[in-house]
Design a protein around this motif. Structure first.
Motif, PDB file in Angstrom:
ATOM      1  N   ALA A 140      62.248  39.692  51.489  1.00 48.73           N
ATOM      2  CA  ALA A 140      61.258  40.777  51.399  1.00 48.73           C
ATOM      3  C   ALA A 140      59.844  40.224  51.535  1.00 48.73           C
ATOM      4  CB  ALA A 140      61.416  41.523  50.085  1.00 48.73           C
ATOM      5  N   VAL A 141      59.577  39.092  50.900  1.00 50.14           N
ATOM      6  CA  VAL A 141      58.242  38.482  50.996  1.00 50.14           C
ATOM      7  C   VAL A 141      57.966  38.054  52.426  1.00 50.14           C
ATOM      8  CG1 VAL A 141      56.899  36.459  50.317  1.00 50.14           C
ATOM      9  CG2 VAL A 141      58.099  37.781  48.587  1.00 50.14           C
ATOM     10  N   ALA A 142      58.939  37.426  53.073  1.00 49.76           N
ATOM     11  CA  ALA A 142      58.747  36.989  54.458  1.00 49.76           C
ATOM     12  C   ALA A 142      58.525  38.186  55.381  1.00 49.76           C
ATOM     13  CB  ALA A 142      59.953  36.179  54.920  1.00 49.76           C
ATOM     14  N   THR A 143      59.288  39.237  55.179  1.00 47.30           N
ATOM     15  CA  THR A 143      59.121  40.438  55.999  1.00 47.30           C
ATOM     16  C   THR A 143      57.771  41.088  55.737  1.00 47.30           C
ATOM     17  OG1 THR A 143      61.495  40.807  55.976  1.00 47.30           O
ATOM     18  CG2 THR A 143      60.122  42.680  56.574  1.00 47.30           C
ATOM     19  N   THR A 160      54.887  41.806  58.444  1.00 42.05           N
ATOM     20  CA  THR A 160      54.471  43.192  58.655  1.00 42.05           C
ATOM     21  C   THR A 160      52.968  43.340  58.453  1.00 42.05           C
ATOM     22  OG1 THR A 160      56.625  43.973  57.928  1.00 42.05           O
ATOM     23  CG2 THR A 160      54.832  45.571  57.916  1.00 42.05           C
ATOM     24  N   GLY A 161      52.443  42.697  57.417  1.00 40.94           N
ATOM     25  CA  GLY A 161      50.998  42.759  57.168  1.00 40.94           C
ATOM     26  C   GLY A 161      50.201  42.199  58.329  1.00 40.94           C
ATOM     27  N   GLU A 169      67.271  36.422  44.327  1.00 39.15           N
ATOM     28  CA  GLU A 169      66.267  35.490  44.853  1.00 39.15           C
ATOM     29  C   GLU A 169      66.216  35.527  46.380  1.00 39.15           C
ATOM     30  OE1 GLU A 169      68.794  34.351  42.806  1.00 39.15           O
ATOM     31  OE2 GLU A 169      67.658  34.369  40.931  1.00 39.15           O
ATOM     32  N   GLY A 170      67.402  35.597  47.008  1.00 38.55           N
ATOM     33  CA  GLY A 170      67.444  35.652  48.462  1.00 38.55           C
ATOM     34  C   GLY A 170      66.827  36.916  49.010  1.00 38.55           C
ATOM     35  N   VAL A 171      67.112  38.023  48.350  1.00 35.84           N
ATOM     36  CA  VAL A 171      66.532  39.303  48.776  1.00 35.84           C
ATOM     37  C   VAL A 171      65.021  39.283  48.592  1.00 35.84           C
ATOM     38  CG1 VAL A 171      66.436  41.776  48.274  1.00 35.84           C
ATOM     39  CG2 VAL A 171      68.638  40.608  48.368  1.00 35.84           C
ATOM     40  N   ALA A 172      64.556  38.720  47.476  1.00 29.81           N
ATOM     41  CA  ALA A 172      63.108  38.639  47.224  1.00 29.81           C
ATOM     42  C   ALA A 172      62.433  37.771  48.276  1.00 29.81           C
ATOM     43  CB  ALA A 172      62.848  38.093  45.827  1.00 29.81           C
TER      44      ALA A 172
END
Length: 111
Positions: free
Chosen positions: A41-44, A48-49, A35-38
């Motif tokens: 990744a979403v925040a990054t 980035t977008g 969950e923390g990695v997800a």
């Protein structure tokens, strides 16, 4: 009495350090969980977008500015301002292209 004091200070410091280390390990474990990695990744991905959108907008703006400079240079190259001056004598007319600041002789072949 002195030994009892230092024993209690050492025990207190040990409890405090153990508590701090435990909290730190739990935080690291949470950040490395799926969950923390997800979440990371979403925040990054969102950041980035947004940066890519800004980059694309900057590229488009600069591309349009450069295209306008090139169009102006081509217009100047096609129609020299003093080529049709009546009674012109002397060296062949020259013009300056603003895009590159290059002086170009109209008569390259010597004709």
């Amino acid at each position: 009495m002195r030994r009892l004091f230092w024993l209690s200070v050492g025990a207190g410091a040990g409890v405090y350090v153990t508590h701090r280390v435990k909290r730190r390990v739990e935080r690291v474990a949470r950040s490395l969980s799926p969950e923390g990695v997800a979440l990371r990744a979403v925040a990054t991905g969102k950041g980035t977008g947004e940066r890519l959108r800004h980059f694309a907008a900057d590229v488009r703006t600069e591309m349009q500015a450069r295209e306008e400079e090139l169009r102006e240079a081509v217009r100047m190259d096609q129609a020299p301002p003093d080529a049709e001056v009546p009674g012109f004598r002397g060296s062949p007319p020259r013009r300056v292209l603003k895009a590159r600041y290059t002086i170009i002789d109209d008569d390259k072949d010597g004709h």
